[in-house]
Enzyme design. Structure first.
Site, PDB file in Angstrom:
ATOM      1  N   GLU A 146       0.835  -1.210   0.000  1.00 21.27           N
ATOM      2  CA  GLU A 146       0.000   0.000   0.000  1.00 21.27           C
ATOM      3  C   GLU A 146       0.868   1.257   0.000  1.00 21.27           C
ATOM      4  OE1 GLU A 146      -2.839  -0.399  -0.861  1.00 21.27           O
ATOM      5  OE2 GLU A 146      -3.004  -2.526  -0.433  1.00 21.27           O
ATOM      6  N   HIS A 166      -4.392  -6.321 -11.182  1.00 21.15           N
ATOM      7  CA  HIS A 166      -3.856  -7.238 -10.161  1.00 21.15           C
ATOM      8  C   HIS A 166      -3.536  -8.619 -10.737  1.00 21.15           C
ATOM      9  CE1 HIS A 166      -5.795  -4.186  -7.580  1.00 21.15           C
ATOM     10  NE2 HIS A 166      -4.837  -4.508  -6.716  1.00 21.15           N
TER      11      HIS A 166
END
Lengths: 102, 392
Positions: B203, B304
């Site tokens: 993140e 992803h």
């Protein structure tokens, strides 16, 4: 008496990149107002809501958020997680808990 | 601008001390692709700067700025090696600032930041998620400071913020543009998203990209954004554990699945597509080569999923070099994004090209590092788009 209604929802993305999907079929013979909650009414509210969503002018800085794809009665809407609220969110979250298709 | 007044190429760095630091910083900022940290802006604005207007010299300006940023990175590396002897100079590239973490608790609601629960220097909380988020942010800060002499994500001491307990049974973690946000997981498939340091660092990797090369979050550039966040996540985890490239798991999100799931992690960088194979989740859908590239409209074009391809190239490259992945391979990836030589809509081929150019700048043409990198891109089926050498 309502027409039958099919709702498909896909929640894709997220840091895990694992999609969840589901289908809700509302048969024509089931009178509106006798379900708990009333998914027919909610689906129509959701459609109105989804049609009025305005995408922000600049690309959002959020990363790894979920992306939602909703198909209600043949009409497609793709919505970022942070813009999916109210009846549309309630409906979408309900549908992905149902085992429709993978 | 004629050749005499151009900054020296990075390969001839002994000359770079001839360029005054303020001018180097001004040149580095002259194409608008990089903003000098606050502590540098005063000195830049008090000195002569290059004209910022767009015009026919913009290509030259980009070249000047890129070379100046390369030189500054080289300076950073040199200063890192001789830090004690050059402390007076370090302020230019290490503006004042220090680790500053703020952890908040959303208390099960989908709001940010929530209630402040632990700020920098406060003793551990009774809440394990708070402490894991706090410690994770500290590891990320330490990694950037130790290895790249970078003061937080923006290079200017950005406060690192995290929110825990976001939403109810929330199966995700994300970067919201200002901070990381962690869900608790549903307890059936996912544990708390703070349970994996590679996910926390992933993140923050998005944050690092936001402040360096903000790759567009769609299609191949989006998959590169995801991949570089995974590389960052894996490297921070390896750095903290002291695992070299050969012994590292190369997994992202190890420990995130509950015991009910047949799988080891969210992704495998070294063997994409093998992280899980579960009756509920299905099989890990990540491709390992360009031939298996997934075309989809979901997930911003499979960002992803297709990240598996550049992920594997990095892991193969790092393993071929041996030693610690964060050193040669990690520095190379970092230099590509930190010097902003990459367009924000870059595809895999363009990124591969930039990594090879960077390998030549850092290690020389025909070096073992360049060969290992070429081999890695070749294995995953990415053909670098190498432009003609017009000025090198």
């Amino acid at each position: 008496m309502s027409e039958s209604l099919r709702i498909r929802v896909v929640r894709s993305g997220g840091v895990a990149g694992i999609s969840r999907r589901g289908i809700l079929e509302l048969p024509a013979q089931e009178p509106s107002g006798q379900q708990d909650p009333d998914w027919f009414t909610m689906a129509h509210q959701a459609l109105n809501q989804l049609r009025s969503i305005q995408e922000p002018a600049t690309a959002p800085a959020v990363r790894d958020a979920f992306t939602w794809s909703l198909n209600i009665d043949g009409e497609d809407h793709v919505v970022p997680d942070q813009l999916l609220v109210g009846p549309a969110r309630t409906l979408a979250e309900h549908v992905i808990t149902l085992r429709g298709s993978r | 601008m004629d050749k005499e007044t151009q900054p020296p190429a990075a390969s001839s760095h002994p000359r770079h001390h001839a360029v005054p630091p303020y001018l180097l910083a001004a040149m580095a900022a002259c194409d608008g692709a990089w903003e000098a940290p606050e502590s540098m802006r005063e000195i830049i604005s008090s000195q002569p700067t290059l004209d910022k207007a767009d015009g026919p010299v913009s290509v030259t300006r980009t070249r000047i700025a890129t070379r100046a940023r390369q030189t500054m990175l080289l300076d950073q590396a040199l200063l890192h090696e001789r830090s004690t002897a050059h402390q007076k100079l370090t302020w230019l590239i290490e503006p004042t600032g220090r680790l500053n973490r703020i952890i908040s608790d959303a208390q099960g609601v989908e709001i940010t930041p929530g209630t402040l629960i632990r700020s920098e220097g406060q003793k551990p909380s009774a809440d394990i998620d708070v402490n894991r988020a706090y410690d994770g942010l500290g590891h990320v800060y330490g990694f950037l400071a130790d290895l790249f002499k970078r003061n937080s994500l923006d290079g200017s001491g950005l406060v690192l913020r995290g929110t825990v307990h976001y939403g109810e049974h929330y199966d995700n973690a994300f970067w919201d543009g200002t901070q990381m946000v962690m869900g608790d997981g549903d307890g059936e498939i996912f544990n708390s998203f703070t349970s994996s340091l590679s996910v926390i660092a992933h993140e923050l990797g998005h944050g690092l990209l936001q402040y360096t090369t903000n790759l567009q979050y769609q299609g191949q550039s989006g998959a590169l954004n995801e991949s570089i966040a995974d590389v960052f996540g894996a490297l921070v985890e390896q750095f903290v554990a002291g695992d070299d490239a050969a012994h590292a798991s190369w997994l992202i999100g190890k420990g995130l699945f509950t015991k009910a799931v047949t799988g080891v992690a969210l992704r495998s960088m070294i063997e994409p597509g093998t992280a899980y194979n579960d009756s509920i989740l299905g099989k890990d859908p990540q491709p390992a080569t360009m031939a298996e590239y997934v075309k989809t409209t979901e997930d911003n074009g499979g960002v992803h999923l297709n990240s598996g391809i550049p992920n594997r190239a990095f892991a193969l490259f790092a393993k071929a070099l041996g030693g610690n992945a964060w050193e040669t391979a990690g520095s190379l990836w970092f230099n590509v994004i930190a010097t902003r030589t990459l367009p924000e809509n870059a595809d895999f081929a363009t990124f591969a090209e930039q990594t090879l150019l960077q390998a030549r700048r850092d290690h020389g043409a025909g070096s073992a590092v360049e060969s290992a990198l070429k081999q890695a891109w070749d294995t995953v089926g990415v053909v670098p788009r190498l432009k003609e050498n017009d000025d090198e």
